[in-house]
Design a protein around this motif. Structure first.
Motif, short mmCIF file in Angstrom:
data_model
loop_
_atom_site.label_atom_id
_atom_site.label_comp_id
_atom_site.label_asym_id
_atom_site.label_seq_id
_atom_site.Cartn_x
_atom_site.Cartn_y
_atom_site.Cartn_z
N GLY A 146 0.82 -1.21 0.00
CA GLY A 146 0.00 0.00 0.00
C GLY A 146 0.85 1.26 0.00
N TYR A 147 1.93 1.26 0.79
CA TYR A 147 2.84 2.41 0.79
C TYR A 147 3.42 2.62 -0.60
CZ TYR A 147 2.88 2.49 5.94
OH TYR A 147 2.54 2.58 7.26
N GLU A 200 2.13 1.68 -3.48
CA GLU A 200 1.09 2.14 -4.40
C GLU A 200 0.85 3.64 -4.24
OE1 GLU A 200 -2.25 -0.37 -3.47
OE2 GLU A 200 -1.50 -2.01 -4.71
N LYS A 201 0.96 4.14 -3.01
CA LYS A 201 0.71 5.56 -2.77
C LYS A 201 1.94 6.42 -3.07
CE LYS A 201 -2.81 4.65 0.62
NZ LYS A 201 -2.92 4.01 1.91
N LEU A 202 3.13 5.95 -2.69
CA LEU A 202 4.33 6.78 -2.79
C LEU A 202 5.19 6.48 -4.02
CD1 LEU A 202 5.28 6.64 0.99
CD2 LEU A 202 4.10 8.48 -0.23
#
Length: 132
Positions: free
Chosen positions: A91-92, A94-96
């Protein structure tokens, strides 16, 4: 990649494992490499407990049962924590997108390296890569 090559050679000699098993092992190795890469980038965003479980599982290669015994919790609690942490790392990313940007930077550096032997250009490309 060296392990995968060795594994394929071993399978070719033995002829005991089918293609599904080989693909499964390769995807497990890819997942392990991905989690290790993401962990190196995002570990400071994890709790101490999450870091401990990931390090014991992926870096020290302990089984879920061994980790559970060492930490004093159930095997299922270790499994759940590791899976949640893996999802968190993905998730990190995918976001960053830090890992993907670094991967693209390495690819560009490799292309520059393939097209030129100029020491100054290669040094500048290396410095640029180090900035990421």
């Amino acid at each position: 990649m060296l392990f995968v090559d060795f594994f394929v050679l071993w399978v070719d000699k033995r002829k005991k494992l089918n293609l599904k098993v080989m693909v499964g092992v390769c995807s497990m190795l890819e997942k392990m490499n991905q989690i290790n890469e993401l962990y190196d980038i995002y570990k400071t965003l994890l709790t101490d407990k999450q870091r401990e479980y990931i390090e014991l599982y992926y870096h020290e290669d302990l089984s879920l049962s061994e980790i559970a015994d060492e930490v004093g919790v159930s095997r299922n609690a270790v499994h759940d924590n590791i899976r949640r942490t893996e999802k968190l790392l993905v998730g990190y990313e995918e976001k960053l997108g830090i890992y993907e940007k670094a991967r693209k930077g390495r690819m560009i550096y490799d292309k520059i390296k393939a097209y030129t032997n100029d020491a100054t250009v290669l040094e500048l490309a290396q410095q640029l890569l180090a900035c990421e």
